[in-house]
Design a protein around this motif. Structure first.
Motif, PDB file in Angstrom:
ATOM      1  N   GLY A  76      31.056   3.740 -32.458  1.00  0.00           N
ATOM      2  CA  GLY A  76      32.025   2.654 -32.409  1.00  0.00           C
ATOM      3  C   GLY A  76      31.363   1.307 -32.631  1.00  0.00           C
ATOM      4  O   GLY A  76      30.644   0.811 -31.763  1.00  0.00           O
ATOM      5  N   VAL A  77      31.578   0.717 -33.792  1.00  0.00           N
ATOM      6  CA  VAL A  77      31.001  -0.594 -34.112  1.00  0.00           C
ATOM      7  C   VAL A  77      32.054  -1.672 -33.889  1.00  0.00           C
ATOM      8  O   VAL A  77      33.167  -1.574 -34.404  1.00  0.00           O
ATOM      9  CB  VAL A  77      30.519  -0.630 -35.577  1.00  0.00           C
ATOM     10  CG1 VAL A  77      30.067  -2.037 -35.957  1.00  0.00           C
ATOM     11  CG2 VAL A  77      29.380   0.356 -35.777  1.00  0.00           C
ATOM     12  N   VAL A 105      33.686   7.690 -36.946  1.00  0.00           N
ATOM     13  CA  VAL A 105      33.234   6.296 -36.984  1.00  0.00           C
ATOM     14  C   VAL A 105      34.408   5.348 -36.824  1.00  0.00           C
ATOM     15  O   VAL A 105      35.506   5.595 -37.340  1.00  0.00           O
ATOM     16  CB  VAL A 105      32.505   5.996 -38.319  1.00  0.00           C
ATOM     17  CG1 VAL A 105      32.099   4.530 -38.411  1.00  0.00           C
ATOM     18  CG2 VAL A 105      31.275   6.889 -38.469  1.00  0.00           C
ATOM     19  N   SER A 106      34.177   4.252 -36.087  1.00  0.00           N
ATOM     20  CA  SER A 106      35.157   3.160 -36.061  1.00  0.00           C
ATOM     21  C   SER A 106      34.436   1.841 -36.319  1.00  0.00           C
ATOM     22  O   SER A 106      33.264   1.672 -35.960  1.00  0.00           O
ATOM     23  CB  SER A 106      35.883   3.105 -34.718  1.00  0.00           C
ATOM     24  OG  SER A 106      35.000   2.781 -33.662  1.00  0.00           O
ATOM     25  N   LEU A 107      35.130   0.910 -36.962  1.00  0.00           N
ATOM     26  CA  LEU A 107      34.567  -0.398 -37.308  1.00  0.00           C
ATOM     27  C   LEU A 107      35.637  -1.446 -37.007  1.00  0.00           C
ATOM     28  O   LEU A 107      36.492  -1.729 -37.838  1.00  0.00           O
ATOM     29  CB  LEU A 107      34.188  -0.452 -38.796  1.00  0.00           C
ATOM     30  CG  LEU A 107      33.263   0.655 -39.288  1.00  0.00           C
ATOM     31  CD1 LEU A 107      33.933   1.471 -40.391  1.00  0.00           C
ATOM     32  CD2 LEU A 107      31.955   0.072 -39.797  1.00  0.00           C
ATOM     33  N   HIS A 162      38.187   6.565 -37.184  1.00  0.00           N
ATOM     34  CA  HIS A 162      39.130   6.160 -36.140  1.00  0.00           C
ATOM     35  C   HIS A 162      39.450   4.696 -36.406  1.00  0.00           C
ATOM     36  O   HIS A 162      38.544   3.853 -36.387  1.00  0.00           O
ATOM     37  CB  HIS A 162      38.495   6.339 -34.761  1.00  0.00           C
ATOM     38  CG  HIS A 162      39.314   5.754 -33.650  1.00  0.00           C
ATOM     39  ND1 HIS A 162      40.507   6.308 -33.246  1.00  0.00           N
ATOM     40  CD2 HIS A 162      39.119   4.660 -32.869  1.00  0.00           C
ATOM     41  CE1 HIS A 162      41.005   5.591 -32.259  1.00  0.00           C
ATOM     42  NE2 HIS A 162      40.182   4.587 -32.012  1.00  0.00           N
ATOM     43  N   ILE A 163      40.713   4.373 -36.701  1.00  0.00           N
ATOM     44  CA  ILE A 163      41.044   3.012 -37.116  1.00  0.00           C
ATOM     45  C   ILE A 163      41.865   2.278 -36.067  1.00  0.00           C
ATOM     46  O   ILE A 163      42.584   2.877 -35.270  1.00  0.00           O
ATOM     47  CB  ILE A 163      41.762   2.982 -38.490  1.00  0.00           C
ATOM     48  CG1 ILE A 163      43.118   3.688 -38.420  1.00  0.00           C
ATOM     49  CG2 ILE A 163      40.882   3.599 -39.567  1.00  0.00           C
ATOM     50  CD1 ILE A 163      43.944   3.531 -39.693  1.00  0.00           C
ATOM     51  N   THR A 216      42.285   9.042 -37.176  1.00  0.00           N
ATOM     52  CA  THR A 216      42.893   8.840 -35.859  1.00  0.00           C
ATOM     53  C   THR A 216      43.164   7.351 -35.716  1.00  0.00           C
ATOM     54  O   THR A 216      42.487   6.521 -36.345  1.00  0.00           O
ATOM     55  CB  THR A 216      41.985   9.314 -34.699  1.00  0.00           C
ATOM     56  OG1 THR A 216      40.789   8.527 -34.679  1.00  0.00           O
ATOM     57  CG2 THR A 216      41.625  10.775 -34.832  1.00  0.00           C
ATOM     58  N   ILE A 217      44.157   6.988 -34.886  1.00  0.00           N
ATOM     59  CA  ILE A 217      44.459   5.571 -34.681  1.00  0.00           C
ATOM     60  C   ILE A 217      44.623   5.277 -33.203  1.00  0.00           C
ATOM     61  O   ILE A 217      45.035   6.130 -32.423  1.00  0.00           O
ATOM     62  CB  ILE A 217      45.721   5.112 -35.447  1.00  0.00           C
ATOM     63  CG1 ILE A 217      46.995   5.743 -34.866  1.00  0.00           C
ATOM     64  CG2 ILE A 217      45.612   5.417 -36.924  1.00  0.00           C
ATOM     65  CD1 ILE A 217      48.265   5.161 -35.468  1.00  0.00           C
ATOM     66  N   ARG A 218      44.266   4.051 -32.841  1.00  0.00           N
ATOM     67  CA  ARG A 218      44.556   3.547 -31.508  1.00  0.00           C
ATOM     68  C   ARG A 218      45.069   2.112 -31.649  1.00  0.00           C
ATOM     69  O   ARG A 218      44.432   1.268 -32.285  1.00  0.00           O
ATOM     70  CB  ARG A 218      43.318   3.569 -30.621  1.00  0.00           C
ATOM     71  CG  ARG A 218      43.616   3.265 -29.124  1.00  0.00           C
ATOM     72  CD  ARG A 218      43.130   1.882 -28.713  1.00  0.00           C
ATOM     73  NE  ARG A 218      43.533   1.522 -27.372  1.00  0.00           N
ATOM     74  CZ  ARG A 218      42.702   1.083 -26.425  1.00  0.00           C
ATOM     75  NH1 ARG A 218      41.431   1.004 -26.659  1.00  0.00           N
ATOM     76  NH2 ARG A 218      43.170   0.715 -25.256  1.00  0.00           N
TER      77      ARG A 218
END
Length: 349
Positions: A130-131, A173-175, A199-200, A230-232
Motif C-alpha cells: 500500500g503506497v 498493489v494500491s497507490l 486495489h483502487i 478491488t475497491i474501497r
C-alpha cells in the motif's frame, strides 16, 4: 462492455481477485481492534451490507493477538493492516488472517522482511503493498520534487522488488493520494507496466458528500478505463456507508448489480406530492432486497412512465392520486396516500 486490464489471480481467503474475477468491495473497521465485541459487531454489519473483504488495523501486539478470536466469528476474509513492526505481521499470520497490508520497505532489516515473507508464503497469504502519497521515501521526494504519481509508482516497484527477490508473487498493489488526478495517474502508469492486481481508491476524501464525489470521480475514472480489481471508498463516516457507495459506483459503471436502484425526479413547480418523503419510504421498505431491480419514484406525469419506462417498477404522483406502472405500462391509479404501499405490493409479487 468495458474491457478490464488483465491482471494476475490471487485469493484472499476464498475470494478470488484479478484475472476476470468481479471487482470486489472492501472496507476497513473503524473500531479499536482490541475491542473484540465492537469489532465483530461492525464486521457483521459490513457483511450484511455486502462487504466482501475487511481490513483491520493492528497497532500493537495486543491487537495482533485478538485477530484469531475475531476471525472465528466472522464470515468474510480479514486483512491485517500493519506498519513498521515485523513481529505484528508474524503474529497476525499465526492468528490466521487471510491477507496482510504492509510496506516491506518500512518493516526494517532484510532478515525481518524474509521472516514475514516466508511465513506468508507457507500459509499462502497474499500481501498488499500500500503506497500513500503522504508517506513516500525521502529520496523519492528529493528526486521528483514532491509526491508525484511517478514517485508513487517507483515506491511500489521498490517494495515489489523486495518480495520478488524472495520469490514471493502473491501481491496486490494500491497507490493512493487524496488528490484525485494524482491517484488516477499513478494507477494508469503502474497498470501500463505491471500485471499485479490493483486495489483502487482515493484516500482521506473527507465526509459525505465531499468524499463521495471525490471517490466516485477517481474510482469511476479508473474502472471505466478497465483498471481495478478491488475497491474501497474511504469516508469520514460509517464503513457501511463506504460499502453502499462502492456498490453504487460499481452499478453506475456497469461492473456489479446489487439491490435496488431508485430513480427519482429532482422535483419542480409541477410537483404536487412529497417526493422526498416517498423516496425515503420506498428505500426503507426495500433496503433488504438483494436482487438488482430499478424502481422509479416520479413527481408528475411529465416524468412518469415516459422518462422512467426503463424502470422495472414505478409510481408517479399527482394531486390526490397517482399511477403505478411496470416496465412503462400503467397498471392502476390509486390515492396519493396509497401510492407507496401499492408500489411495494407490486414489487413483492
Amino acid at each position: 462492455m468495458i474491457k478490464r486490464r488483465q491482471t494476475r489471480r490471487i485469493y484472499i481467503g476464498g475470494v478470488s481477485i484479478g484475472e476476470g474475477a468481479p471487482v470486489r468491495v472492501q472496507s476497513m473497521t473503524k473500531t479499536d481492534t482490541r475491542n473484540i465485541k465492537a469489532t465483530i459487531r461492525q464486521i457483521k454489519q459490513l457483511e450484511l451490507a455486502g462487504c466482501e473483504i475487511v481490513r483491520v488495523a493492528v497497532p500493537d501486539i495486543t491487537a495482533a493477538k485478538v485477530l484469531g478470536e475475531i476471525k472465528k466469528r466472522i464470515k468474510i476474509p480479514m486483512i491485517a493492516d500493519i506498519h513498521f513492526n515485523y513481529k505484528l505481521a508474524l503474529e497476525a499470520i499465526k492468528q490466521g488472517v487471510d491477507g496482510l497490508r504492509i510496506n516491506p520497505g518500512n518493516i526494517g532489516a532484510k532478515w525481518k522482511v524474509r521472516e514475514v515473507i516466508t511465513a506468508a508464503k507457507d500459509r499462502k497469504i497474499p500481501i498488499r503493498i500500500g503506497v500513500n502519497a503522504g508517506s513516500l521515501p525521502k529520496d523519492l521526494i528529493e528526486k521528483y520534487g514532491h509526491p508525484t504519481h511517478e514517485a508513487m509508482v517507483e515506491a511500489a516497484e521498490r517494495h515489489i522488488e523486495i518480495l520478488e527477490e524472495l520469490d514471493f508473487h502473491d501481491i496486490k498493489v494500491s497507490l493512493k493520494a487524496s488528490d484525485v488526478m494524482k491517484t488516477v495517474e499513478a494507477y494508469r502508469l503502474f497498470s501500463s507496466k505491471h500485471d499485479y492486481p490493483l486495489h483502487i481508491g482515493i484516500t482521506e476524501t473527507g465526509p459525505v458528500p465531499e468524499g463521495v464525489v471525490k471517490s466516485s470521480i477517481g474510482i469511476g475514472l479508473l474502472l471505466l478505463e478497465g483498471i481495478g480489481d478491488t475497491i474501497r471508498v474511504s469516508l469520514t463516516d460509517s464503513p457501511v456507508v463506504e460499502v453502499n457507495v462502492a456498490y453504487e459506483i460499481l452499478r453506475v459503471t456497469g461492473f456489479r448489480e446489487k439491490g435496488v436502484e431508485i430513480i427519482s425526479c429532482p422535483t419542480c413547480g409541477r410537483c404536487e406530492v412529497n417526493i422526498k418523503k416517498m423516496v425515503k419510504q420506498v428505500k426503507n421498505a426495500l433496503r433488504n432486497v438483494k436482487e438488482p431491480i430499478k424502481v422509479a419514484v416520479m413527481g408528475c406525469s411529465v416524468n412518469g412512465p415516459g422518462e422512467a419506462k426503463e424502470a422495472d417498477f414505478g409510481i408517479a404522483g399527482g394531486k390526490g392520486q397517482g399511477i403505478v406502472f411496470v416496465k412503462g405500462k400503467i397498471l392502476k391509479t390509486v390515492k396519493e396516500t396509497e401510492l407507496v404501499n401499492a408500489l411495494i405490493e407490486e414489487i413483492r409479487k
